[in-house]
Design an enzyme around this catalytic site. Structure first.
Site, short mmCIF file in Angstrom:
data_model
loop_
_atom_site.label_atom_id
_atom_site.label_comp_id
_atom_site.label_asym_id
_atom_site.label_seq_id
_atom_site.Cartn_x
_atom_site.Cartn_y
_atom_site.Cartn_z
N THR A 126 0.80 -1.22 0.00
CA THR A 126 0.00 0.00 0.00
C THR A 126 0.83 1.27 0.00
O THR A 126 1.92 1.31 0.59
CB THR A 126 -0.92 0.01 1.23
OG1 THR A 126 -1.44 1.33 1.43
CG2 THR A 126 -0.19 -0.40 2.51
N GLU A 128 0.21 3.64 1.78
CA GLU A 128 0.31 4.08 3.18
C GLU A 128 1.72 3.87 3.72
O GLU A 128 2.13 4.53 4.67
CB GLU A 128 -0.68 3.29 4.05
CG GLU A 128 -2.08 3.83 4.04
CD GLU A 128 -2.24 5.15 4.79
OE1 GLU A 128 -1.84 5.25 5.95
OE2 GLU A 128 -2.76 6.09 4.18
N TYR A 150 -1.24 0.09 10.89
CA TYR A 150 -1.57 -0.57 9.61
C TYR A 150 -0.40 -0.46 8.65
O TYR A 150 0.04 -1.46 8.06
CB TYR A 150 -2.82 0.09 9.00
CG TYR A 150 -3.06 -0.29 7.55
CD1 TYR A 150 -3.64 -1.51 7.23
CD2 TYR A 150 -2.68 0.55 6.51
CE1 TYR A 150 -3.86 -1.88 5.90
CE2 TYR A 150 -2.90 0.20 5.19
CZ TYR A 150 -3.48 -1.02 4.88
OH TYR A 150 -3.68 -1.38 3.57
N LYS A 154 2.01 -3.42 7.10
CA LYS A 154 2.10 -3.68 5.66
C LYS A 154 3.55 -3.56 5.17
O LYS A 154 3.94 -4.18 4.17
CB LYS A 154 1.20 -2.71 4.90
CG LYS A 154 -0.28 -3.08 4.96
CD LYS A 154 -0.59 -4.28 4.05
CE LYS A 154 -2.07 -4.56 3.96
NZ LYS A 154 -2.41 -5.56 2.94
P1 NAP Z 1 -11.28 -4.91 2.24
O1 NAP Z 1 -12.48 -4.59 1.42
O2 NAP Z 1 -11.18 -4.37 3.63
O3 NAP Z 1 -11.13 -6.50 2.29
C1 NAP Z 1 -10.23 -7.14 3.14
C2 NAP Z 1 -10.69 -8.56 3.35
O4 NAP Z 1 -9.76 -9.21 4.24
C3 NAP Z 1 -12.07 -8.68 4.02
O5 NAP Z 1 -12.90 -9.45 3.20
C4 NAP Z 1 -11.79 -9.39 5.33
O6 NAP Z 1 -12.73 -10.35 5.68
C5 NAP Z 1 -10.48 -10.11 5.03
N1 NAP Z 1 -9.77 -10.44 6.28
C6 NAP Z 1 -9.54 -9.62 7.33
N2 NAP Z 1 -8.91 -10.29 8.30
C7 NAP Z 1 -8.74 -11.57 7.87
C8 NAP Z 1 -8.17 -12.74 8.43
N3 NAP Z 1 -7.66 -12.76 9.66
N4 NAP Z 1 -8.15 -13.88 7.69
C9 NAP Z 1 -8.70 -13.90 6.46
N5 NAP Z 1 -9.29 -12.82 5.88
C10 NAP Z 1 -9.30 -11.67 6.58
O7 NAP Z 1 -9.97 -4.45 1.48
P2 NAP Z 1 -9.76 -4.03 -0.06
O8 NAP Z 1 -10.02 -2.58 -0.20
O9 NAP Z 1 -10.42 -5.02 -0.94
O10 NAP Z 1 -8.18 -4.18 -0.17
C11 NAP Z 1 -7.58 -5.43 -0.48
C12 NAP Z 1 -6.16 -5.45 0.05
O11 NAP Z 1 -5.41 -4.40 -0.56
C13 NAP Z 1 -6.03 -5.24 1.55
O12 NAP Z 1 -4.95 -6.03 1.98
C14 NAP Z 1 -5.68 -3.76 1.68
O13 NAP Z 1 -4.93 -3.55 2.86
C15 NAP Z 1 -4.85 -3.55 0.43
N6 NAP Z 1 -4.87 -2.21 -0.16
C16 NAP Z 1 -6.07 -1.62 -0.45
C17 NAP Z 1 -6.09 -0.39 -1.08
C18 NAP Z 1 -7.39 0.29 -1.44
O14 NAP Z 1 -7.34 1.49 -1.69
N7 NAP Z 1 -8.49 -0.43 -1.49
C19 NAP Z 1 -4.87 0.25 -1.40
C20 NAP Z 1 -3.68 -0.41 -1.11
C21 NAP Z 1 -3.69 -1.64 -0.51
P3 NAP Z 1 -14.17 -10.03 6.30
O15 NAP Z 1 -15.03 -9.68 5.12
O16 NAP Z 1 -14.51 -11.30 6.94
O17 NAP Z 1 -13.99 -8.87 7.24
O1 G4F Z 2 -10.63 6.46 3.08
P1 G4F Z 2 -9.62 6.36 4.13
O2 G4F Z 2 -10.03 5.72 5.42
O3 G4F Z 2 -8.40 5.61 3.47
P2 G4F Z 2 -6.84 5.54 3.83
O4 G4F Z 2 -6.59 5.80 5.26
O5 G4F Z 2 -6.12 6.38 2.83
O6 G4F Z 2 -6.54 3.99 3.58
C1 G4F Z 2 -7.03 3.32 2.42
O7 G4F Z 2 -6.09 3.45 1.37
C2 G4F Z 2 -4.82 2.82 1.64
C3 G4F Z 2 -3.95 3.07 0.40
O8 G4F Z 2 -3.27 4.28 0.54
C4 G4F Z 2 -5.05 1.35 1.89
F1 G4F Z 2 -3.86 0.73 2.12
C5 G4F Z 2 -5.96 1.16 3.08
O9 G4F Z 2 -6.21 -0.23 3.26
C6 G4F Z 2 -7.27 1.86 2.80
O10 G4F Z 2 -7.90 1.20 1.73
O11 G4F Z 2 -9.05 7.80 4.51
C7 G4F Z 2 -8.54 8.66 3.50
C8 G4F Z 2 -8.25 10.02 4.11
C9 G4F Z 2 -7.45 9.98 5.42
O12 G4F Z 2 -6.48 10.99 5.40
C10 G4F Z 2 -8.47 10.28 6.51
O13 G4F Z 2 -7.95 10.91 7.66
O14 G4F Z 2 -9.50 10.63 4.45
C11 G4F Z 2 -9.38 11.20 5.73
N1 G4F Z 2 -10.73 11.31 6.31
C12 G4F Z 2 -11.36 12.48 6.62
N2 G4F Z 2 -12.56 12.23 7.14
C13 G4F Z 2 -11.55 10.30 6.64
C14 G4F Z 2 -12.70 10.88 7.16
N3 G4F Z 2 -11.42 8.97 6.51
C15 G4F Z 2 -12.44 8.18 6.91
N4 G4F Z 2 -12.33 6.85 6.77
N5 G4F Z 2 -13.59 8.72 7.46
C16 G4F Z 2 -13.78 10.06 7.60
O15 G4F Z 2 -14.80 10.50 8.09
#
Ligand code: NAP
Ligand code: G4F
Length: 342
Positions: A126, A128, A150, A154
Protein backbone atom coordinates in the site's frame (compact mmCIF):
# COMPACT_ATOMS: atom_id res chain seq x y z
CA UNK A 1 -6.35 -27.56 -17.41
CA UNK A 2 -7.47 -24.15 -16.13
CA UNK A 3 -5.09 -22.21 -13.93
CA UNK A 4 -6.00 -22.28 -10.25
CA UNK A 5 -6.02 -19.08 -8.21
CA UNK A 6 -6.55 -18.62 -4.51
CA UNK A 7 -7.70 -15.16 -3.41
CA UNK A 8 -7.54 -14.28 0.28
CA UNK A 9 -9.93 -11.49 1.31
CA UNK A 10 -12.57 -12.73 -1.13
CA UNK A 11 -15.32 -10.78 0.62
CA UNK A 12 -13.50 -7.48 0.18
CA UNK A 13 -13.73 -4.92 -2.62
CA UNK A 14 -10.63 -6.08 -4.48
CA UNK A 15 -11.33 -9.77 -3.87
CA UNK A 16 -14.65 -9.46 -5.69
CA UNK A 17 -13.29 -7.57 -8.71
CA UNK A 18 -10.25 -9.83 -9.00
CA UNK A 19 -12.38 -12.98 -8.80
CA UNK A 20 -14.54 -11.67 -11.64
CA UNK A 21 -11.50 -10.87 -13.78
CA UNK A 22 -9.86 -14.27 -13.21
CA UNK A 23 -13.11 -16.14 -13.89
CA UNK A 24 -13.40 -14.24 -17.19
CA UNK A 25 -9.86 -15.36 -17.98
CA UNK A 26 -10.84 -19.00 -17.45
CA UNK A 27 -9.28 -19.56 -14.03
CA UNK A 28 -10.67 -21.87 -11.40
CA UNK A 29 -11.06 -19.38 -8.55
CA UNK A 30 -10.95 -20.25 -4.87
CA UNK A 31 -11.91 -17.52 -2.42
CA UNK A 32 -10.60 -17.72 1.12
CA UNK A 33 -13.12 -16.58 3.69
CA UNK A 34 -12.60 -16.32 7.43
CA UNK A 35 -16.32 -16.73 8.18
CA UNK A 36 -16.75 -13.39 9.94
CA UNK A 37 -20.37 -13.60 8.84
CA UNK A 38 -20.70 -9.86 8.32
CA UNK A 39 -22.62 -8.83 5.21
CA UNK A 40 -22.41 -12.24 3.53
CA UNK A 41 -21.03 -12.33 0.00
CA UNK A 42 -22.85 -9.20 -1.17
CA UNK A 43 -20.02 -8.04 -3.42
CA UNK A 44 -19.79 -11.38 -5.25
CA UNK A 45 -23.58 -11.26 -5.61
CA UNK A 46 -23.47 -7.73 -7.04
CA UNK A 47 -21.01 -8.95 -9.67
CA UNK A 48 -23.11 -12.06 -10.35
CA UNK A 49 -20.29 -14.50 -9.52
CA UNK A 50 -21.26 -15.89 -6.10
CA UNK A 51 -21.91 -19.35 -7.56
CA UNK A 52 -18.68 -19.41 -9.57
CA UNK A 53 -16.16 -18.80 -6.80
CA UNK A 54 -15.27 -21.83 -4.70
CA UNK A 55 -15.27 -20.70 -1.10
CA UNK A 56 -12.74 -22.23 1.30
CA UNK A 57 -12.51 -21.36 4.96
CA UNK A 58 -9.17 -19.88 5.80
CA UNK A 59 -8.09 -17.35 8.39
CA UNK A 60 -4.67 -15.75 8.10
CA UNK A 61 -4.32 -16.14 11.86
CA UNK A 62 -4.19 -19.94 11.71
CA UNK A 63 -1.13 -21.59 10.23
CA UNK A 64 -2.35 -25.19 9.99
CA UNK A 65 -5.54 -24.02 8.29
CA UNK A 66 -3.49 -22.20 5.64
CA UNK A 67 -1.21 -25.21 5.29
CA UNK A 68 -4.05 -27.66 4.68
CA UNK A 69 -5.86 -25.34 2.27
CA UNK A 70 -2.84 -24.74 0.06
CA UNK A 71 -1.83 -28.40 0.18
CA UNK A 72 -5.33 -29.34 -0.99
CA UNK A 73 -5.92 -26.69 -3.67
CA UNK A 74 -2.34 -26.49 -4.99
CA UNK A 75 -2.91 -23.05 -6.52
CA UNK A 76 -0.83 -21.72 -9.40
CA UNK A 77 -1.33 -18.18 -8.11
CA UNK A 78 -2.15 -16.74 -4.70
CA UNK A 79 -3.37 -13.17 -4.33
CA UNK A 80 -3.06 -12.11 -0.71
CA UNK A 81 -5.71 -9.42 -0.38
CA UNK A 82 -6.87 -10.27 3.15
CA UNK A 83 -6.07 -7.67 5.76
CA UNK A 84 -7.31 -5.56 8.59
CA UNK A 85 -7.34 -2.79 6.01
CA UNK A 86 -8.88 0.16 7.85
CA UNK A 87 -6.14 2.54 8.97
CA UNK A 88 -8.23 4.16 11.73
CA UNK A 89 -9.02 0.76 13.30
CA UNK A 90 -5.34 -0.15 13.36
CA UNK A 91 -4.73 2.49 16.05
CA UNK A 92 -7.31 0.69 18.22
CA UNK A 93 -6.22 -2.87 17.32
CA UNK A 94 -2.51 -2.63 16.51
CA UNK A 95 -1.61 -6.15 17.63
CA UNK A 96 -4.45 -7.85 15.78
CA UNK A 97 -3.67 -5.72 12.72
CA UNK A 98 -0.02 -6.83 12.80
CA UNK A 99 -0.90 -10.46 13.38
CA UNK A 100 -3.19 -10.53 10.34
CA UNK A 101 -1.28 -8.23 8.00
CA UNK A 102 2.36 -9.02 8.86
CA UNK A 103 2.42 -12.53 10.27
CA UNK A 104 -0.52 -13.58 8.09
CA UNK A 105 1.56 -12.80 5.03
CA UNK A 106 4.55 -14.62 6.49
CA UNK A 107 2.39 -17.66 7.27
CA UNK A 108 1.31 -17.79 3.63
CA UNK A 109 4.86 -17.45 2.37
CA UNK A 110 6.12 -20.16 4.74
CA UNK A 111 3.44 -22.54 3.47
CA UNK A 112 4.33 -21.73 -0.13
CA UNK A 113 8.03 -22.31 0.60
CA UNK A 114 7.25 -25.64 2.27
CA UNK A 115 4.39 -27.04 0.19
CA UNK A 116 4.45 -25.52 -3.29
CA UNK A 117 7.39 -23.18 -3.98
CA UNK A 118 6.42 -22.68 -7.63
CA UNK A 119 3.23 -20.81 -6.59
CA UNK A 120 3.16 -17.22 -7.84
CA UNK A 121 2.38 -14.84 -4.99
CA UNK A 122 0.88 -11.35 -5.04
CA UNK A 123 1.09 -9.22 -1.89
CA UNK A 124 -1.35 -6.30 -1.47
CA UNK A 125 1.06 -3.58 -0.39
CA UNK A 126 0.00 0.00 0.00
CA UNK A 127 0.90 3.62 -0.58
CA UNK A 128 0.31 4.08 3.18
CA UNK A 129 3.85 2.68 3.60
CA UNK A 130 5.19 5.99 2.22
CA UNK A 131 3.28 7.87 4.93
CA UNK A 132 5.00 11.13 5.75
CA UNK A 133 6.50 11.45 2.31
CA UNK A 134 9.38 13.87 1.83
CA UNK A 135 9.15 14.14 -1.94
CA UNK A 136 6.36 13.60 -4.46
CA UNK A 137 5.38 11.76 -6.62
CA UNK A 138 6.14 8.41 -5.00
CA UNK A 139 7.59 5.44 -6.83
CA UNK A 140 9.17 2.05 -6.10
CA UNK A 141 12.41 3.74 -5.00
CA UNK A 142 10.81 6.25 -2.61
CA UNK A 143 11.56 6.33 1.10
CA UNK A 144 9.07 4.62 3.46
CA UNK A 145 7.81 6.46 6.55
CA UNK A 146 4.72 4.60 7.83
CA UNK A 147 2.35 6.61 10.03
CA UNK A 148 0.00 3.98 11.49
CA UNK A 149 0.13 0.44 12.88
CA UNK A 150 -1.57 -0.57 9.61
CA UNK A 151 1.18 0.97 7.51
CA UNK A 152 3.93 -0.54 9.68
CA UNK A 153 2.29 -3.97 9.44
CA UNK A 154 2.10 -3.68 5.66
CA UNK A 155 5.74 -2.63 5.47
CA UNK A 156 6.74 -5.86 7.21
CA UNK A 157 4.61 -7.79 4.71
CA UNK A 158 6.21 -5.91 1.82
CA UNK A 159 9.77 -6.65 2.91
CA UNK A 160 9.09 -10.28 3.82
CA UNK A 161 7.67 -10.72 0.31
CA UNK A 162 10.83 -9.21 -1.17
CA UNK A 163 12.93 -11.37 1.14
CA UNK A 164 11.23 -14.65 0.17
CA UNK A 165 11.71 -13.73 -3.49
CA UNK A 166 15.41 -13.08 -2.99
CA UNK A 167 16.13 -15.85 -0.45
CA UNK A 168 14.06 -18.71 -1.89
CA UNK A 169 13.52 -17.68 -5.49
CA UNK A 170 9.73 -17.56 -5.00
CA UNK A 171 7.80 -15.68 -7.71
CA UNK A 172 6.55 -13.08 -5.19
CA UNK A 173 5.41 -9.60 -6.21
CA UNK A 174 4.49 -6.64 -4.06
CA UNK A 175 1.94 -4.31 -5.62
CA UNK A 176 2.21 -0.89 -3.97
CA UNK A 177 -1.28 0.33 -4.71
CA UNK A 178 -2.55 3.83 -4.08
CA UNK A 179 -6.16 4.26 -2.93
CA UNK A 180 -8.64 2.65 -5.28
CA UNK A 181 -12.35 2.98 -4.86
CA UNK A 182 -15.63 1.80 -6.37
CA UNK A 183 -19.29 1.24 -5.52
CA UNK A 184 -18.08 -1.95 -3.77
CA UNK A 185 -15.86 0.00 -1.36
CA UNK A 186 -16.55 -0.47 2.36
CA UNK A 187 -18.60 2.35 3.88
CA UNK A 188 -15.96 3.02 6.56
CA UNK A 189 -13.59 4.45 3.94
CA UNK A 190 -14.03 8.13 3.24
CA UNK A 191 -15.03 8.01 -0.46
CA UNK A 192 -17.85 5.53 0.00
CA UNK A 193 -18.87 7.17 3.28
CA UNK A 194 -19.30 10.36 1.25
CA UNK A 195 -21.06 8.85 -1.77
CA UNK A 196 -23.52 6.97 0.43
CA UNK A 197 -24.18 10.01 2.67
CA UNK A 198 -24.79 12.23 -0.36
CA UNK A 199 -27.32 9.73 -1.75
CA UNK A 200 -29.06 9.42 1.62
CA UNK A 201 -29.19 13.20 2.03
CA UNK A 202 -30.64 13.52 -1.47
CA UNK A 203 -33.46 11.12 -0.56
CA UNK A 204 -34.07 12.68 2.87
CA UNK A 205 -32.74 9.71 4.83
CA UNK A 206 -29.83 11.55 6.47
CA UNK A 207 -29.33 15.20 7.54
CA UNK A 208 -25.62 15.70 7.10
CA UNK A 209 -22.25 14.12 6.51
CA UNK A 210 -19.75 14.23 9.42
CA UNK A 211 -16.08 13.72 8.55
CA UNK A 212 -12.55 14.34 9.85
CA UNK A 213 -9.62 15.94 8.07
CA UNK A 214 -11.00 17.72 4.99
CA UNK A 215 -7.56 18.61 3.67
CA UNK A 216 -6.02 15.13 3.47
CA UNK A 217 -5.15 14.36 -0.15
CA UNK A 218 -5.19 11.00 -1.85
CA UNK A 219 -4.42 9.60 -5.29
CA UNK A 220 -7.79 7.92 -5.91
CA UNK A 221 -8.24 5.43 -8.77
CA UNK A 222 -10.92 2.97 -9.88
CA UNK A 223 -10.61 -0.49 -8.27
CA UNK A 224 -11.41 -2.76 -11.29
CA UNK A 225 -8.42 -1.26 -13.13
CA UNK A 226 -6.14 -1.93 -10.17
CA UNK A 227 -7.00 -5.63 -9.86
CA UNK A 228 -6.07 -5.95 -13.53
CA UNK A 229 -2.66 -4.56 -12.56
CA UNK A 230 -2.35 -7.28 -9.88
CA UNK A 231 -3.04 -9.93 -12.49
CA UNK A 232 -0.49 -8.42 -14.89
CA UNK A 233 2.20 -8.52 -12.19
CA UNK A 234 1.87 -12.30 -11.89
CA UNK A 235 1.96 -12.72 -15.70
CA UNK A 236 5.22 -10.75 -16.03
CA UNK A 237 8.46 -12.59 -16.94
CA UNK A 238 9.97 -11.97 -13.54
CA UNK A 239 8.67 -11.10 -10.08
CA UNK A 240 9.02 -7.46 -9.09
CA UNK A 241 7.40 -4.60 -7.18
CA UNK A 242 5.14 -2.07 -8.87
CA UNK A 243 3.34 1.13 -7.94
CA UNK A 244 -0.21 1.50 -9.30
CA UNK A 245 -1.65 5.02 -9.08
CA UNK A 246 -3.29 7.72 -11.18
CA UNK A 247 -0.65 10.45 -10.76
CA UNK A 248 -3.29 12.93 -9.49
CA UNK A 249 -4.09 13.86 -5.89
CA UNK A 250 -7.33 15.42 -4.63
CA UNK A 251 -8.49 16.41 -1.15
CA UNK A 252 -11.36 14.97 0.85
CA UNK A 253 -12.93 18.43 0.50
CA UNK A 254 -12.79 18.19 -3.32
CA UNK A 255 -14.32 14.71 -3.19
CA UNK A 256 -17.20 16.02 -1.08
CA UNK A 257 -17.80 19.02 -3.37
CA UNK A 258 -17.82 16.84 -6.47
CA UNK A 259 -20.02 14.16 -4.91
CA UNK A 260 -22.65 16.71 -3.90
CA UNK A 261 -22.43 18.29 -7.36
CA UNK A 262 -23.26 14.94 -8.99
CA UNK A 263 -26.40 14.82 -6.81
CA UNK A 264 -27.39 18.38 -7.75
CA UNK A 265 -26.08 20.33 -4.71
CA UNK A 266 -23.52 23.10 -4.61
CA UNK A 267 -21.51 23.33 -1.39
CA UNK A 268 -19.90 26.43 0.07
CA UNK A 269 -17.61 26.39 3.10
CA UNK A 270 -17.74 28.54 6.24
CA UNK A 271 -15.58 28.61 9.39
CA UNK A 272 -12.28 26.91 10.11
CA UNK A 273 -10.91 23.73 11.70
CA UNK A 274 -13.47 21.82 13.75
CA UNK A 275 -15.94 24.69 13.27
CA UNK A 276 -15.86 24.44 9.48
CA UNK A 277 -19.18 23.65 7.81
CA UNK A 278 -20.28 22.87 4.28
CA UNK A 279 -23.60 24.51 3.40
CA UNK A 280 -26.08 24.03 0.60
CA UNK A 281 -25.73 27.09 -1.67
CA UNK A 282 -29.50 27.14 -2.33
CA UNK A 283 -30.85 26.83 1.22
CA UNK A 284 -27.89 27.58 3.51
CA UNK A 285 -28.58 24.27 5.31
CA UNK A 286 -25.53 22.60 6.89
CA UNK A 287 -24.75 19.45 4.89
CA UNK A 288 -21.18 18.79 6.08
CA UNK A 289 -19.63 18.98 9.54
CA UNK A 290 -16.25 18.13 11.00
CA UNK A 291 -15.74 15.98 14.11
CA UNK A 292 -12.53 15.09 15.99
CA UNK A 293 -13.89 11.53 16.12
CA UNK A 294 -12.66 11.00 12.56
CA UNK A 295 -9.20 12.47 13.01
CA UNK A 296 -6.27 10.07 13.35
CA UNK A 297 -3.50 10.13 15.97
CA UNK A 298 -1.01 10.48 13.09
CA UNK A 299 -2.20 11.54 9.64
CA UNK A 300 -0.87 10.96 6.14
CA UNK A 301 -1.37 14.40 4.61
CA UNK A 302 -0.84 13.62 0.95
CA UNK A 303 -0.20 10.61 -1.28
CA UNK A 304 0.59 10.96 -4.96
CA UNK A 305 1.92 8.09 -7.05
CA UNK A 306 4.15 7.67 -10.08
CA UNK A 307 3.05 4.57 -12.03
CA UNK A 308 5.62 4.87 -14.84
CA UNK A 309 7.34 1.54 -14.05
CA UNK A 310 4.01 -0.33 -14.30
CA UNK A 311 3.28 1.46 -17.56
CA UNK A 312 6.70 0.68 -19.04
CA UNK A 313 6.96 -2.98 -17.99
CA UNK A 314 3.34 -4.16 -17.65
CA UNK A 315 1.63 -1.79 -20.07
CA UNK A 316 -0.71 -0.83 -17.21
CA UNK A 317 -2.37 2.58 -17.10
CA UNK A 318 -5.29 4.04 -15.15
CA UNK A 319 -8.28 5.03 -17.28
CA UNK A 320 -10.84 6.52 -14.91
CA UNK A 321 -10.15 10.11 -13.82
CA UNK A 322 -11.21 11.65 -10.50
CA UNK A 323 -14.54 13.22 -11.55
CA UNK A 324 -15.60 10.09 -13.39
CA UNK A 325 -14.80 7.96 -10.34
CA UNK A 326 -16.91 10.22 -8.10
CA UNK A 327 -19.75 10.10 -10.62
CA UNK A 328 -19.69 6.29 -10.79
CA UNK A 329 -19.80 5.98 -7.00
CA UNK A 330 -22.48 8.60 -6.33
CA UNK A 331 -24.76 7.48 -9.16
CA UNK A 332 -24.61 3.89 -7.93
CA UNK A 333 -25.40 4.91 -4.35
CA UNK A 334 -28.24 7.13 -5.56
CA UNK A 335 -29.69 4.11 -7.35
CA UNK A 336 -29.24 1.86 -4.31
CA UNK A 337 -30.84 4.33 -1.87
CA UNK A 338 -33.71 5.04 -4.27
CA UNK A 339 -34.38 1.30 -4.66
CA UNK A 340 -33.85 0.52 -0.96
CA UNK A 341 -30.90 -1.74 -1.79
CA UNK A 342 -28.21 -0.50 0.61
P1 NAP B 1 -11.28 -4.91 2.24
O1 NAP B 1 -12.48 -4.59 1.42
O2 NAP B 1 -11.18 -4.37 3.63
O3 NAP B 1 -11.13 -6.50 2.29
C1 NAP B 1 -10.23 -7.14 3.14
C2 NAP B 1 -10.69 -8.56 3.35
O4 NAP B 1 -9.76 -9.21 4.24
C3 NAP B 1 -12.07 -8.68 4.02
O5 NAP B 1 -12.90 -9.45 3.20
C4 NAP B 1 -11.79 -9.39 5.33
O6 NAP B 1 -12.73 -10.35 5.68
C5 NAP B 1 -10.48 -10.11 5.03
N1 NAP B 1 -9.77 -10.44 6.28
C6 NAP B 1 -9.54 -9.62 7.33
N2 NAP B 1 -8.91 -10.29 8.30
C7 NAP B 1 -8.74 -11.57 7.87
C8 NAP B 1 -8.17 -12.74 8.43
N3 NAP B 1 -7.66 -12.76 9.66
N4 NAP B 1 -8.15 -13.88 7.69
C9 NAP B 1 -8.70 -13.90 6.46
N5 NAP B 1 -9.29 -12.82 5.88
C10 NAP B 1 -9.30 -11.67 6.58
O7 NAP B 1 -9.97 -4.45 1.48
P2 NAP B 1 -9.76 -4.03 -0.06
O8 NAP B 1 -10.02 -2.58 -0.20
O9 NAP B 1 -10.42 -5.02 -0.94
O10 NAP B 1 -8.18 -4.18 -0.17
C11 NAP B 1 -7.58 -5.43 -0.48
C12 NAP B 1 -6.16 -5.45 0.05
O11 NAP B 1 -5.41 -4.40 -0.56
C13 NAP B 1 -6.03 -5.24 1.55
O12 NAP B 1 -4.95 -6.03 1.98
C14 NAP B 1 -5.68 -3.76 1.68
O13 NAP B 1 -4.93 -3.55 2.86
C15 NAP B 1 -4.85 -3.55 0.43
N6 NAP B 1 -4.87 -2.21 -0.16
C16 NAP B 1 -6.07 -1.62 -0.45
C17 NAP B 1 -6.09 -0.39 -1.08
C18 NAP B 1 -7.39 0.29 -1.44
O14 NAP B 1 -7.34 1.49 -1.69
N7 NAP B 1 -8.49 -0.43 -1.49
C19 NAP B 1 -4.87 0.25 -1.40
C20 NAP B 1 -3.68 -0.41 -1.11
C21 NAP B 1 -3.69 -1.64 -0.51
P3 NAP B 1 -14.17 -10.03 6.30
O15 NAP B 1 -15.03 -9.68 5.12
O16 NAP B 1 -14.51 -11.30 6.94
O17 NAP B 1 -13.99 -8.87 7.24
O1 G4F C 1 -10.63 6.46 3.08
P1 G4F C 1 -9.62 6.36 4.13
O2 G4F C 1 -10.03 5.72 5.42
O3 G4F C 1 -8.40 5.61 3.47
P2 G4F C 1 -6.84 5.54 3.83
O4 G4F C 1 -6.59 5.80 5.26
O5 G4F C 1 -6.12 6.38 2.83
O6 G4F C 1 -6.54 3.99 3.58
C1 G4F C 1 -7.03 3.32 2.42
O7 G4F C 1 -6.09 3.45 1.37
C2 G4F C 1 -4.82 2.82 1.64
C3 G4F C 1 -3.95 3.07 0.40
O8 G4F C 1 -3.27 4.28 0.54
C4 G4F C 1 -5.05 1.35 1.89
F1 G4F C 1 -3.86 0.73 2.12
C5 G4F C 1 -5.96 1.16 3.08
O9 G4F C 1 -6.21 -0.23 3.26
C6 G4F C 1 -7.27 1.86 2.80
O10 G4F C 1 -7.90 1.20 1.73
O11 G4F C 1 -9.05 7.80 4.51
C7 G4F C 1 -8.54 8.66 3.50
C8 G4F C 1 -8.25 10.02 4.11
C9 G4F C 1 -7.45 9.98 5.42
O12 G4F C 1 -6.48 10.99 5.40
C10 G4F C 1 -8.47 10.28 6.51
O13 G4F C 1 -7.95 10.91 7.66
O14 G4F C 1 -9.50 10.63 4.45
C11 G4F C 1 -9.38 11.20 5.73
N1 G4F C 1 -10.73 11.31 6.31
C12 G4F C 1 -11.36 12.48 6.62
N2 G4F C 1 -12.56 12.23 7.14
C13 G4F C 1 -11.55 10.30 6.64
C14 G4F C 1 -12.70 10.88 7.16
N3 G4F C 1 -11.42 8.97 6.51
C15 G4F C 1 -12.44 8.18 6.91
N4 G4F C 1 -12.33 6.85 6.77
N5 G4F C 1 -13.59 8.72 7.46
C16 G4F C 1 -13.78 10.06 7.60
O15 G4F C 1 -14.80 10.50 8.09
Amino acid sequence: MPKVALITGIRGQDGAYLAKLLLEKGYEVYGADRRSGEGGFWRLKELGIEKDVKIVYMDLLEFTNIFRTIEKIKPDEIYNLAAQSFVAASFEQPILTSDINSLGTLRLLEVIRTVKPDTKFYQASTSEMFGKAKTLPLNEESYFYPRSPYAVSKLFAHWITVNYREAYNIFACSGILFNHESPLRGTEFVTRKISLAVARIKYGKQDKLVVGNLDAKRDWGYAPEYVYGMYLMLQNDKPDDFVLATGEAHSVREFIEEAFRVAGFEIYWEGRGLEEKGRDAKTGKVLVEVSPEFYRPAEVDVLLGDYSKAKRILGWEPKTAFKELVRIMVEEDLRRVRDGKV
